[in-house]
Scaffold this active site. Sequence first.
Site: not given
Ligand SMILES: [Zn+2]
Length: 660
Positions: A450-451
């Site tokens: 995600h990051e």
């Molecule tokens: Zn996010």
Amino acid sequence: MNPLTEIKFKIPFDQVEATHVEPAVDELLLDANQRVELAAADPNPLMAIDTMTERLDYALNVVRHIESVATTPAFRAAFNAVQPKASAFYSSIPLNEGLWKAIQKYAVSEQGRSLQGTYKRFLKKTIDSFKRHGADLDPAGKVRLKEIDVALSEATTKFSEHVLDATNAWEMVVTDEAQLKGLPPSAVAMARASAGSKGLEGWRFTLQGPSYVAVMTYLDDARLREQVWRAYNTRAASGPLDNRGLMVQILNLRREKAQLLGFKDFSDLVLDDRMAHTGERAQNFLKDLRDKTEKRFREENQELEAFAGSKLEPWDISYWAEKQRAALYDFDEEALRPYFPLDRVVSGMFEIFGRILGIRVTQVNDMPAWDPGVKTFEVRDAATGAHLGSFYADWYPRENKRGGAWMDAFLTGNPAQDRPHLGLICGNLTPPVDSKPALLTHREAETIFHEFGHLLHHLLSRVEVRSLAGTSVAWDFVELPSQIMENWCWERQALDLLAGHWETGAPIPEDLFQKLKRAKTFRGANMQMRQLGLGYVDLALHREWDGKEDVVSFSRRMMQPFAATPIPEDYAMITSFTHLFSSPVGYGAGYYSYKWAEVLDADAFTRFRKEGVFSEQVGRDYREKILARGDSEDPAELYRSFMGRDPDPQALLERAGLAR
Ligand SMILES: [Zn+2]
């Protein structure tokens, strides 16, 4: 030399001290103020506006970052000392009359009118943003706007204080051990310690997250669960901490502000520069998803009642759902840990997206960092070798580091001019213990993906206007590049690249993988309905509430269609819903964004599904049409250019197990 006053690609983290912060920010504020004046005097102010705060932004990014990951009491004090000055400066920009006049003059000039593409959009967005901040108001309007903002900031601060105080004011002390049946030992120990810390006998339960969740999920005694549930859902709804009056005040102030600025209501003001554009559209989006979720929602709740063998009350749902989950899936997240050693997850991720997006990520060792555990990397274009950007990765918790996982930008470059971007990703992942490597849960692996998605949105940007580059996009679009990455963590082929037993290298056993997938969609309709209900009541309050009906009963009425059981008369969850009311804007009228972005990421991933999860063709398209473009074009247009059509919620319904 103050190491914060000059932009450096290799940020001298080894030299920055707390004593540098105030002098640097003071100097850069002076510099930025001069640049604002220069921009106001510039016949073409647009470029000057784009860069006038660059040095200040850089220093504040570095300072904010150190405060987040390597703070000391002295550093925190310095940070707190510069915060108010910096935010006062930023909010003064749209109210600078000279600058506003210069922009308007430029907009009607021959040059201004002939702008195309990104610059045209930048001019329009600048004008719209100045207007939304009151630049166009007459003097009386500006005075009123300021009064509203001050009143909003006071009322919203008080709202969250009330929630905090109401949460802390309640406790339940159990002295009969037999009443603790069902709770896991960790929750019992926590309750015992809590009682001990207050000098009490027995076990103390509170409305803090961990205590509340443990009781609602595991405690066998339904009467006690009811007591806790009612206390939780009536916080700040009566007595001296009653938030009703503040809610009314906040909603009225927000509406007045929106109307003063020429909008119908607060949702239209907030959503003006977001992908949904209007409150009506966002609300219809939620209604449509509710209709598509409802059938499965009812089935899930019938299945749960059948499993429990009795009619369920609101405080029974989590409890029985946990029993049902355990009966259906004997799945323990911990069993997956040995397959996710952090280094392998990260190198597998670099390999996957290296292939798909045509980039090469390599570790470098010539950048000073804030902690010896931090790693630094370089991202190059695989075809040309061009340096696109670099980043820091800081994965493990430390005492001087805040919680959670996040991505941030230090420098926004411009690859066309050989100026690479610089960013960072941070997490608080399970650290290595007992001479084993760091072994992650599947959820933690998803967090890294995600990051990294946010980071690539920044590092692969090719937008020539700094203010529109990278992740500076609409709030309901910004989670597309991050959430889409998580999809790869659910694809067998991809998983085999990032997961392998830390001792043997063996892939995840197929039955374990299948269990993981099945557990993911358990009560998916209920999870979705909850989010939809919160988003719906948010928009209903900001669009439809007219001040005649009590604000709590109005909210209850709006939320009932999204609830699994009839909601009791005293239910007042809304008076503690800090997302909506604890800051002048916050998530107010924006809670729908969670679902909106999920629709985008699930739908966009279907192109990879169809054409191959490792498809270079789709990957290059995605890089060119979404990741490289930042906010240089309306996000709806960017989306269409990648998918060839508007978003379709079907893929989300399928992923959540709702499309059977
Ligand atoms: Zn996010």
